[in-house]
Design a protein around this motif. Structure first.
Motif, PDB file in Angstrom:
ATOM      1  N   GLY A 204       0.804  -1.210   0.000  1.00  0.00           N
ATOM      2  CA  GLY A 204       0.000   0.000   0.000  1.00  0.00           C
ATOM      3  C   GLY A 204       0.835   1.257   0.000  1.00  0.00           C
ATOM      4  N   THR A 205       2.119   1.127   0.392  1.00  0.00           N
ATOM      5  CA  THR A 205       3.007   2.298   0.346  1.00  0.00           C
ATOM      6  C   THR A 205       3.600   2.493  -1.042  1.00  0.00           C
ATOM      7  N   SER A 206       3.413   1.521  -1.931  1.00  0.00           N
ATOM      8  CA  SER A 206       3.903   1.678  -3.295  1.00  0.00           C
ATOM      9  C   SER A 206       3.364   2.965  -3.899  1.00  0.00           C
ATOM     10  N   GLY A 207       4.225   3.722  -4.538  1.00  0.00           N
ATOM     11  CA  GLY A 207       3.829   4.970  -5.167  1.00  0.00           C
ATOM     12  C   GLY A 207       3.928   6.187  -4.269  1.00  0.00           C
ATOM     13  N   SER A 208       4.242   5.979  -2.988  1.00  0.00           N
ATOM     14  CA  SER A 208       4.381   7.118  -2.072  1.00  0.00           C
ATOM     15  C   SER A 208       5.508   8.034  -2.500  1.00  0.00           C
ATOM     16  N   PRO A 209       5.339   9.351  -2.335  1.00  0.00           N
ATOM     17  CA  PRO A 209       6.462  10.242  -2.596  1.00  0.00           C
ATOM     18  C   PRO A 209       7.555  10.046  -1.552  1.00  0.00           C
ATOM     19  N   VAL A 210       8.786  10.111  -2.008  1.00  0.00           N
ATOM     20  CA  VAL A 210       9.947  10.109  -1.115  1.00  0.00           C
ATOM     21  C   VAL A 210      10.380  11.567  -0.998  1.00  0.00           C
ATOM     22  N   ASN A 222       8.486   5.713  -3.955  1.00  0.00           N
ATOM     23  CA  ASN A 222       8.707   4.437  -3.265  1.00  0.00           C
ATOM     24  C   ASN A 222       8.169   3.273  -4.094  1.00  0.00           C
ATOM     25  N   ASN A 223       8.954   2.151  -4.197  1.00  0.00           N
ATOM     26  CA  ASN A 223       8.402   1.071  -5.016  1.00  0.00           C
ATOM     27  C   ASN A 223       8.609  -0.365  -4.558  1.00  0.00           C
ATOM     28  N   THR A 224       9.598  -0.687  -3.726  1.00  0.00           N
ATOM     29  CA  THR A 224       9.767  -2.113  -3.429  1.00  0.00           C
ATOM     30  C   THR A 224      10.667  -2.320  -2.220  1.00  0.00           C
ATOM     31  N   MET A 225      10.693  -3.566  -1.753  1.00  0.00           N
ATOM     32  CA  MET A 225      11.677  -3.988  -0.754  1.00  0.00           C
ATOM     33  C   MET A 225      11.864  -5.492  -0.870  1.00  0.00           C
ATOM     34  N   ASN A 226      12.983  -5.971  -0.355  1.00  0.00           N
ATOM     35  CA  ASN A 226      13.251  -7.403  -0.365  1.00  0.00           C
ATOM     36  C   ASN A 226      12.566  -8.028   0.842  1.00  0.00           C
ATOM     37  N   GLU A 227      11.523  -8.814   0.581  1.00  0.00           N
ATOM     38  CA  GLU A 227      10.681  -9.334   1.653  1.00  0.00           C
ATOM     39  C   GLU A 227      11.252 -10.542   2.385  1.00  0.00           C
ATOM     40  N   SER A 228      11.771 -11.497   1.646  1.00  0.00           N
ATOM     41  CA  SER A 228      12.113 -12.770   2.287  1.00  0.00           C
ATOM     42  C   SER A 228      13.546 -13.223   2.041  1.00  0.00           C
TER      43      SER A 228
END
Length: 283
Positions: A204-210, A222-228
Motif C-alpha cells: 500500500g506504500t507503493s507509489g508514495s512520494p519520497v 517508493n516502489n519495493t523492498m526485499n521481503e524474504s
C-alpha cells in the motif's frame, strides 16, 4: 513490489500491516550512528490514496497554476496490470479517482484523472496521471497545494520520509546509497535509491512520494523492498553492480529517483519525451 492489496488481492497478500517476514518488526528501526536528523517533518498535504497504492499530486519546476495537475504513483500500480519489461505507456485515456489528503492526513476530497500521461516499469517504476483539475482549482477547492518535484539528483545521507496516502503513515530514514541496477523478476531499474533500515515500508506504500526532509521536495517514488531474502525474484529485488556482482539485502526498501521526470515535461504539463535532456524510456 506488490500493489496492495485490499479489494485487489486476498487480505493475506500484502494487505496485512506488514510484509512477509516483518510482521513482528517494530514500527521504526533504530538508525545507525551518524544518520542525519530530520530537518523538517513532511506532512500529508498533496498526497493521495489510490485503490491499491499511494501517490501524490506533483508539480514540475515549470508547472503553472492553470496547468492540469499531475498525480504520481508507480507503474506497477496501474489498474490494468503491471507493464511488461520494455513497455512504455503514453497518453492512454484513464478515468481513475484519487482521495486527496490535507496536511493532517484528513480526506480533503476526490480528484479524477483523464488519462495516464506516462507509465513504465523499465529503468524506473513510475506512473503519471493527468488530472481533470488544475493545480489552482485543487488549491481553491480543497486548500491543498501540490508537492514540488526536485529537479536535482538526491544526495547520499540525506534524511528522507516516505509519505503513504494509502495508510496515512510516514516512514523516516535516510538515503543509504544508490544502486547501479535493481532487478526484480523481469524488471530492471537504474540508479535506485536504497533506504536505511528505518523505512519499514509495506503493501500500500507503493507509489508514495519520497520527500527530502530538509527541502520538502520530492526526490523519489517508493516502489519495493526485499521481503524474504530471495534473489532477484518478485517481491525480492537484488542489487547488481557495474561488475555484475549481485547483493541481496533482506528487509531493505528502495525507491526510484524522480529528477529524471522534470526535463520530460513541457508547456502545459504535457509529457514530451523528445525534449532536450529527457532520458525517460520511450515507447
Amino acid at each position: 513490489m506488490r500493489r496492495s492489496l485490499i479489494g485487489t488481492f486476498a487480505a493475506g497478500i500484502f494487505a496485512a500491516a506488514a510484509l512477509t517476514g516483518l510482521a513482528a518488526a517494530p514500527a521504526a528501526a533504530q538508525e545507525a550512528p551518524g544518520t542525519p536528523a530530520a530537518q523538517a517533518a513532511p506532512t500529508f498535504e498533496g498526497t493521495v490514496a489510490l485503490s491499491n497504492c499511494s501517490g501524490s499530486v506533483v508539480k514540475m519546476p515549470n508547472s503553472q497554476p492553470q496547468d492540469p495537475a499531475l498525480v504520481m504513483s508507480n507503474g506497477h500500480c496501474l489498474q490494468g496490470g503491471m507493464p511488461g519489461a520494455g513497455e512504455v505507456i503514453v497518453d492512454r485515456p484513464a478515468s481513475r479517482g484519487f482521495t486527496l489528503l490535507n496536511a493532517s492526513g484528513g480526506n480533503a476530497g476526490q480528484i479524477q484523472s483523464s488519462k495516464i500521461a506516462y507509465a513504465t516499469m523499465t529503468d524506473t517504476d513510475v506512473a503519471l496521471y493527468e488530472a481533470t483539475s488544475s493545480y489552482q482549482q485543487i488549491e481553491d477547492r480543497y486548500g491543498v497545494e501540490a508537492l514540488e518535484l526536485d529537479p536535482a539528483h538526491p544526495a547520499q545521507g540525506n534524511a528522507i520520509t516516505v509519505v503513504s496516502g494509502y495508510w496515512k503513515e510516514t516512514y523516516s530514514c535516510a538515503v543509504d546509497g544508490f544502486v547501479h541496477q535493481l532487478r526484480e523478476g523481469q524488471w530492471t531499474w537504474k540508479d535506485s535509491i536504497r533506504y536505511t533500515s528505518g523505512c519499514r515500508i509495506k503493501g500500500g506504500t507503493s507509489g508514495s512520494p519520497v520527500v527530502d526532509d530538509a527541502s520538502g521536495k520530492v526526490v523519489g517514488v517508493n516502489n519495493t523492498m526485499n521481503e524474504s531474502g530471495q534473489r532477484c525474484t518478485l517481491n525480492n529485488p537484488c542489487e547488481v553492480d557495474e561488475n555484475g556482482q549481485v547483493t541481496v539485502r533482506h528487509g531493505i526498501g528502495y525507491g526510484q529517483q524522480t529528477y529524471l521526470i522534470a526535463p520530460c515535461v513541457g508547456e502545459g504539463n504535457k509529457i514530451d519525451l523528445g525534449r532536450e535532456g529527457c532520458t525517460l524510456p520511450r515507447p
